[in-house]
Write a protein that holds these residues in place. Structure first.
Motif, PDB file in Angstrom:
ATOM      1  N   MET A 156      -7.283  -3.569   7.455  1.00 19.37           N
ATOM      2  CA  MET A 156      -8.373  -3.071   7.856  1.00 19.37           C
ATOM      3  C   MET A 156      -8.582  -1.336   7.256  1.00 19.37           C
ATOM      4  O   MET A 156      -9.761  -1.324   6.930  1.00 19.37           O
ATOM      5  N   LEU A 157      -7.352  -0.960   6.938  1.00 21.98           N
ATOM      6  CA  LEU A 157      -7.090   0.415   6.329  1.00 21.98           C
ATOM      7  C   LEU A 157      -7.601   0.184   4.684  1.00 21.98           C
ATOM      8  O   LEU A 157      -8.407   0.678   4.267  1.00 21.98           O
ATOM      9  N   LYS A 158      -7.104  -0.989   4.084  1.00 23.60           N
ATOM     10  CA  LYS A 158      -7.480  -1.211   2.801  1.00 23.60           C
ATOM     11  C   LYS A 158      -9.109  -1.466   2.579  1.00 23.60           C
ATOM     12  O   LYS A 158      -9.657  -0.685   1.911  1.00 23.60           O
ATOM     13  N   THR A 159      -9.755  -2.038   3.618  1.00 24.73           N
ATOM     14  CA  THR A 159     -11.194  -2.246   3.716  1.00 24.73           C
ATOM     15  C   THR A 159     -11.903  -0.929   3.913  1.00 24.73           C
ATOM     16  O   THR A 159     -12.882  -0.488   3.157  1.00 24.73           O
ATOM     17  N   SER A 164       5.979  -2.919   2.404  1.00 21.14           N
ATOM     18  CA  SER A 164       4.816  -3.826   2.311  1.00 21.14           C
ATOM     19  C   SER A 164       3.446  -3.370   2.994  1.00 21.14           C
ATOM     20  O   SER A 164       2.444  -3.718   2.171  1.00 21.14           O
ATOM     21  N   ALA A 165       3.386  -2.511   3.757  1.00 20.65           N
ATOM     22  CA  ALA A 165       1.913  -2.041   4.019  1.00 20.65           C
ATOM     23  C   ALA A 165       1.656  -1.194   3.140  1.00 20.65           C
ATOM     24  O   ALA A 165       0.463  -1.254   2.765  1.00 20.65           O
ATOM     25  N   ILE A 166       2.313  -0.452   2.461  1.00 18.10           N
ATOM     26  CA  ILE A 166       1.769   0.497   1.481  1.00 18.10           C
ATOM     27  C   ILE A 166       1.396  -0.269   0.304  1.00 18.10           C
ATOM     28  O   ILE A 166       0.391  -0.038  -0.480  1.00 18.10           O
ATOM     29  N   GLU A 167       2.035  -1.252   0.103  1.00 22.83           N
ATOM     30  CA  GLU A 167       1.661  -2.330  -1.038  1.00 22.83           C
ATOM     31  C   GLU A 167       0.369  -2.899  -1.045  1.00 22.83           C
ATOM     32  O   GLU A 167      -0.425  -3.125  -1.670  1.00 22.83           O
ATOM     33  N   THR A 168       0.396  -3.413   0.253  1.00 18.27           N
ATOM     34  CA  THR A 168      -0.894  -4.412   0.696  1.00 18.27           C
ATOM     35  C   THR A 168      -2.127  -3.499   0.520  1.00 18.27           C
ATOM     36  O   THR A 168      -3.121  -3.866   0.221  1.00 18.27           O
ATOM     37  N   VAL A 169      -2.187  -2.268   1.097  1.00 16.82           N
ATOM     38  CA  VAL A 169      -3.185  -1.096   1.004  1.00 16.82           C
ATOM     39  C   VAL A 169      -3.401  -0.642  -0.276  1.00 16.82           C
ATOM     40  O   VAL A 169      -4.284  -0.324  -0.571  1.00 16.82           O
ATOM     41  N   ASN A 170      -2.396  -0.713  -0.965  1.00 19.10           N
ATOM     42  CA  ASN A 170      -2.626  -0.395  -2.363  1.00 19.10           C
ATOM     43  C   ASN A 170      -3.019   1.141  -2.497  1.00 19.10           C
ATOM     44  O   ASN A 170      -3.895   1.569  -3.228  1.00 19.10           O
TER      45      ASN A 170
END
Length: 283
Positions: free
Chosen positions: A18-21, A61-67
Motif C-alpha cells: 500500500m505504501l509503495k502504491t 524486507s519492507a524497506i526493500e519492497t517499498v523501494n
C-alpha cells in the motif's frame, strides 16, 4: 499535509504494498517514512534474540519492497506491546498518517482477538490507512470521500484534494447517502449535485483546485451504501471521517461501547473492498 508517514509492519499483509502504491502519488513522494516493527516480550533470552533478528529482517524486507529513498526513511525496531508502541511512535515522530495491515475483523472479534489495528484506531487521533489482507491494491486514480456535512467529512475532503489534485487522470468521487431516499441511487448530474447543500461546496472547491469530480448518491443505510458505491465505482481509495466522541478521561482505554455498538466507520473498515483511510477528528 502528509509529510510524515508511519508504516507499521508485521511481515504479513499488504501494508508495504500500500505504501509503495501511495508513494506514486505526487503529493506523497517527498514524505518522510518511518518503518516500525515491534517485538513482543519473550520468555527466554534465546527466543528474544531470535525475534530481534527476525524483526530486523522484516524491516529490511519492507524497506526493500517499498523501494524507499534511504535519506527519506527511518527504521525502528522496538520491544513492547505492538498496540501501545505503534501509538507511542506515532506521537514521537508526529506522524501525519499511520499505515497498518488489518485482518478485517468485526467488532466483537476484534476485542476477543486483541486486534492491534482496532486498538490503534480507537486510541490514536491521527489519520489511519487500513489495508485488509484480502483486498487487491491498485494504482490510486479514483478517490472517494464520504460527504455528510460534518467537520470530519470536510477534513477528509481536504485530504482527498491534497492527494488527487496532481494525479494524472485522477478523479475525486463525492459520495452522499440520503437516508430519506428509498430507491433513487447512483451518479447524479452536475446540476443536481451543485444544488445539493452537502455536495455543492465540495464541488466548488474541487473546481477551484482543478480536480476532476463527480458525485454519487446512495439511499437508505449509510454504511452499507458507502461500501456499495465504492465497489460499483471501482474506487482505489476510500476516505472516511470518524469523529472521536470519547471524553478525554477515557483516552487511555479502548471504548468497548463504541466497538460493540453500531459504528459506520467500523462497518466500512470491515466490509469495504478497497483500502480505507480513516480521518479522526476530535469533538
Amino acid at each position: 499535509m502528509i509529510k510524515k508517514i508511519l508504516l507499521a509492519v508485521s511481515g504479513l499483509g499488504h501494508a508495504e504494498e500500500m505504501l509503495k502504491t501511495l508513494k506514486e502519488v505526487p503529493a506523497i513522494q517527498q514524505a518522510d517514512v518511518t518503518v516500525l516493527h515491534v517485538v513482543p516480550a519473550q520468555t527466554t533470552a534465546q527466543v528474544m534474540t531470535a525475534k530481534w533478528e527476525e524483526g530486523g529482517k522484516i524491516l529490511g524486507s519492507a524497506i526493500e519492497t517499498v523501494n524507499l529513498d534511504p535519506s527519506k526513511v527511518t527504521a525502528i525496531l522496538r520491544q513492547g506491546d505492538p498496540k501501545d508502541v505503534v501509538c507511542q511512535v506515532a506521537d514521537e515522530i508526529d506522524a501525519d498518517l499511520i499505515i497498518m495491515g488489518s485482518r478485517g475483523l468485526k467488532r466483537l472479534q476484534s476485542i476477543l482477538s486483541n486486534s492491534v489495528s482496532q486498538y490503534v484506531f480507537q486510541l490514536s487521533s491521527r489519520p489511519m490507512l487500513l489495508v485488509k489482507d484480502d483486498i487487491y491494491i491498485k494504482k490510486i486514480k479514483r478517490v472517494m470521500v464520504a460527504m455528510d456535512g460534518s467537520e470530519a467529512a470536510k477534513e477528509c475532503l481536504k485530504l482527498a484534494l491534497f492527494l488527487t489534485r496532481d494525479i494524472k487522470g485522477g478523479q475525486l468521487i463525492l459520495a452522499y447517502v440520503d437516508k430519506n431516499l428509498s430507491s433513487k441511487a447512483g451518479e447524479v448530474s452536475t446540476i443536481e449535485a451543485e444544488n445539493n447543500p452537502i455536495l455543492a461546496p465540495a464541488i466548488a472547491e474541487a473546481k477551484r483546485q482543478g480536480v476532476q469530480t463527480r458525485a454519487v448518491v446512495g439511499a437508505s443505510k449509510p454504511a452499507e451504501e458507502i461500501c456499495r458505491l465504492a465497489q460499483e465505482n471501482d474506487v482505489d481509495l476510500l476516505i472516511l471521517g470518524s469523529p472521536d466522541r470519547r471524553p478525554s478521561i477515557a483516552k487511555s482505554f479502548v471504548d468497548i461501547d463504541r466497538l460493540v455498538s453500531s459504528s459506520l466507520s467500523d462497518y466500512v473498515r470491515v466490509n469495504a473492498t478497497c483500502p480505507v483511510l480513516l480521518a479522526r477528528t476530535a469533538g
